[in-house]
Design a protein around this motif. Structure first.
Motif, PDB file in Angstrom:
ATOM      1  N   THR A 140      18.811  -4.380   6.006  1.00  2.00           N
ATOM      2  CA  THR A 140      18.301  -5.418   5.111  1.00  2.00           C
ATOM      3  C   THR A 140      16.965  -5.954   5.608  1.00  2.00           C
ATOM      4  N   ASN A 141      16.888  -6.232   6.905  1.00  2.64           N
ATOM      5  CA  ASN A 141      15.631  -6.734   7.490  1.00  2.64           C
ATOM      6  C   ASN A 141      14.523  -5.695   7.401  1.00  2.64           C
ATOM      7  N   GLU A 142      14.881  -4.450   7.681  1.00  7.32           N
ATOM      8  CA  GLU A 142      13.877  -3.382   7.681  1.00  7.32           C
ATOM      9  C   GLU A 142      13.370  -3.112   6.272  1.00  7.32           C
ATOM     10  N   LEU A 143      14.274  -3.065   5.312  1.00 16.38           N
ATOM     11  CA  LEU A 143      13.899  -2.756   3.940  1.00 16.38           C
ATOM     12  C   LEU A 143      12.978  -3.821   3.359  1.00 16.38           C
ATOM     13  N   THR A 144      13.249  -5.075   3.678  1.00 12.39           N
ATOM     14  CA  THR A 144      12.384  -6.160   3.209  1.00 12.39           C
ATOM     15  C   THR A 144      10.959  -5.963   3.710  1.00 12.39           C
ATOM     16  N   LYS A 145      10.828  -5.592   4.974  1.00  9.31           N
ATOM     17  CA  LYS A 145       9.492  -5.378   5.546  1.00  9.31           C
ATOM     18  C   LYS A 145       8.828  -4.147   4.958  1.00  9.31           C
ATOM     19  N   LEU A 146       9.614  -3.111   4.688  1.00 14.12           N
ATOM     20  CA  LEU A 146       9.066  -1.869   4.139  1.00 14.12           C
ATOM     21  C   LEU A 146       8.579  -2.029   2.706  1.00 14.12           C
ATOM     22  N   ASN A 147       8.919  -3.143   2.075  1.00 18.27           N
ATOM     23  CA  ASN A 147       8.439  -3.408   0.722  1.00 18.27           C
ATOM     24  C   ASN A 147       7.164  -4.256   0.707  1.00 18.27           C
ATOM     25  N   GLY A 308      10.322   5.487   7.135  1.00 17.53           N
ATOM     26  CA  GLY A 308       9.643   4.456   7.917  1.00 17.53           C
ATOM     27  C   GLY A 308       8.291   4.071   7.358  1.00 17.53           C
ATOM     28  N   VAL A 309       7.787   4.847   6.395  1.00 17.65           N
ATOM     29  CA  VAL A 309       6.440   4.586   5.870  1.00 17.65           C
ATOM     30  C   VAL A 309       6.470   4.310   4.363  1.00 17.65           C
ATOM     31  N   LEU A 310       7.545   3.691   3.883  1.00 17.22           N
ATOM     32  CA  LEU A 310       7.657   3.376   2.459  1.00 17.22           C
ATOM     33  C   LEU A 310       6.587   2.386   2.008  1.00 17.22           C
ATOM     34  N   ARG A 311       6.066   1.581   2.932  1.00 18.23           N
ATOM     35  CA  ARG A 311       5.006   0.641   2.556  1.00 18.23           C
ATOM     36  C   ARG A 311       3.777   1.396   2.060  1.00 18.23           C
ATOM     37  N   ARG A 312       3.518   2.552   2.649  1.00 12.34           N
ATOM     38  CA  ARG A 312       2.339   3.340   2.286  1.00 12.34           C
ATOM     39  C   ARG A 312       2.633   4.301   1.139  1.00 12.34           C
ATOM     40  N   ASN A 313       3.873   4.730   1.044  1.00 10.06           N
ATOM     41  CA  ASN A 313       4.254   5.702   0.015  1.00 10.06           C
ATOM     42  C   ASN A 313       5.457   5.192  -0.776  1.00 10.06           C
ATOM     43  N   PRO A 314       5.305   4.097  -1.520  1.00 12.17           N
ATOM     44  CA  PRO A 314       6.460   3.534  -2.226  1.00 12.17           C
ATOM     45  C   PRO A 314       7.048   4.465  -3.269  1.00 12.17           C
ATOM     46  N   ASP A 315       6.233   5.382  -3.797  1.00 10.66           N
ATOM     47  CA  ASP A 315       6.755   6.311  -4.804  1.00 10.66           C
ATOM     48  C   ASP A 315       7.744   7.318  -4.223  1.00 10.66           C
ATOM     49  N   SER A 316       7.737   7.478  -2.894  1.00 11.12           N
ATOM     50  CA  SER A 316       8.676   8.427  -2.290  1.00 11.12           C
ATOM     51  C   SER A 316      10.122   7.962  -2.451  1.00 11.12           C
TER      52      SER A 316
END
Length: 403
Positions: A140-147, A308-316
């Protein structure tokens, strides 16, 4: 904020390509930004940031708008209206917005925000997989940051310039940066800017590379004069960092299965003033066999899910499928088995991914060490980098020594 018709149309066109034509968001945005030379930095920023934001929260906005993929253009305008309403932007008197239920949108947002898969906008299967591997709280903590939107981080090319001098040059071009404690070659932009247009970039004084990614090359303990192999080099971000750490001395062999990526590396190496890199395409087993027991250091920056890089590639989030995760784990194990044979006695190897899943990271290392190929290696240390703790991309790296 006042919405401009041509900018909004550009966003809708981009979303259509990303959602309905399976195009990559970064390529789409690059293309959109070239559409009108009259657009200033604020216009370009609106297009890029709005497109990425809607891609990032596709599931949430789509649920509120009550539309399902594949989206018609009217559906996309409804999603856009949801985004604008939640941002507090006044909708203009356009036909696309005539029946926008603003109060209902805010009410649905409050309801759905209580459910993680909607609040953080992620597929059910991906959420379930991450929870099973990381646990509810950590994920939960990680996903929030990855967004969150990622910072722009530069890696200073120490072959040509110091961090302090580069900071001064960028300041002269109206780009403010700051040092990051614990990251020797990193500069973080105080505000987003197009750094690729700067004279400093043209001179090869820096590369854009996330702070977590910059940890990988340093983890390999390279020294000038060594023979180093980067087996999944791609376009060479970590290869170039290795060259800087080696002061352009010794030999780096950059390998990849895609020749097109190595061609990009060749161009980047020329700009960076790097001349100790040889590039080899892995088109058979021969290039690997020729290097058996020859390398002082081997870097395996393995193909992975990229969670780990969903912030940069949200479409993935929307492109990844469960079967891909299973397939990529097999590829990772094969990489460890085949490429580890290039390490000579007393040499070292780093296995790295940009994933946060243990099944792609430390579990793969454990499996390798318990295999026939891994018996000659000993585990030295590893680093599990989480975005919500570091502030930067999620990464994993493990250092192994060959006895």
């Amino acid at each position: 904020m006042r919405l401009h018709r041509n900018l909004c149309f550009a966003v809708i066109d981009g979303l259509h390509q990303i959602f309905n034509e399976d195009a990559y968001a970064d390529k789409v945005v690059q293309s959109l930004l070239r559409r009108d030379k009259r657009w200033g930095s604020r216009d370009r920023g609106f297009i890029a940031e709005t497109t990425y934001e809607i891609v990032r929260y596709k599931r949430l906005y789509g649920e509120i708008a009550a539309v399902k993929s594949p989206f018609s253009r009217d559906d996309l305008w409804r999603i856009f209206a949801v985004w604008a309403t939640l941002k507090g932007i006044k909708l203009p008197d356009w036909k696309y917005f005539t029946e926008t239920p603003s109060r209902k949108i805010k009410g649905r947002f409050d309801e759905l925000s209580k459910i993680r898969v909607f609040r953080e906008s992620i597929p059910d299967w991906m959420d379930a997989l991450a929870v099973s591997e990381l646990g509810e709280r950590l994920w939960t903590n990680e996903l929030t940051k990855l967004n969150e939107q990622a910072d722009v981080i530069l890696r200073v090319n120490t072959l040509k310039i110091t961090k302090e001098k580069l900071q001064g040059l960028l300041y002269d071009e109206d780009i403010n940066t700051e040092f990051i404690k614990g990251y020797d070659s990193a500069l973080k932009l105080s505000e987003r800017a197009n750094v690729f247009r700067t004279e400093a970039f043209k001179q090869g004084f820096f590369e854009v590379q996330d702070a977590s990614s910059q940890l990988v090359a340093a983890y390999l303990n390279v020294k000038p004069g060594m023979k180093v192999v980067d087996v999944c080099a791609g376009a060479g971000g970590k290869t170039l960092h290795l060259a800087s750490l080696m002061q352009n001395k010794g030999q780096i062999i950059a390998m990849d299965i895609y020749e097109s990526k190595l061609k990009k590396l060749k161009i980047r190496a020329r700009r960076n003033g790097v001349h100790n890199v040889d590039m080899r395409v892995i088109d058979s087993t021969k290039p690997i066999k020729k290097l058996h027991n020859k390398a002082d250091r081997v870097l395996i920056d393995a193909p992975c899910s990229g969670l780990g890089v969903l912030r940069r590639n949200p479409d993935s989030k929307w492109k990844l499928q469960p079967e891909f995760i299973d397939k990529i784990k097999s590829v990772q194990q094969d990489c460890l088995e085949q490429y580890s044979k290039m390490v000579k006695s007393g040499g070292q190897m780093v296995y790295a991914t940009c994933s946060v899943l243990p099944s792609e990271n430390n579990n793969q290392v454990d499996n390798f060490l318990n295999s026939e190929s891994g018996k000659a290696f000993t585990f030295v240390k590893d680093n599990k980098v989480f975005a919500h703790k570091s502030g930067y991309d999620g990464f994993y790296m493990a250092l192994l020594t060959k006895q």
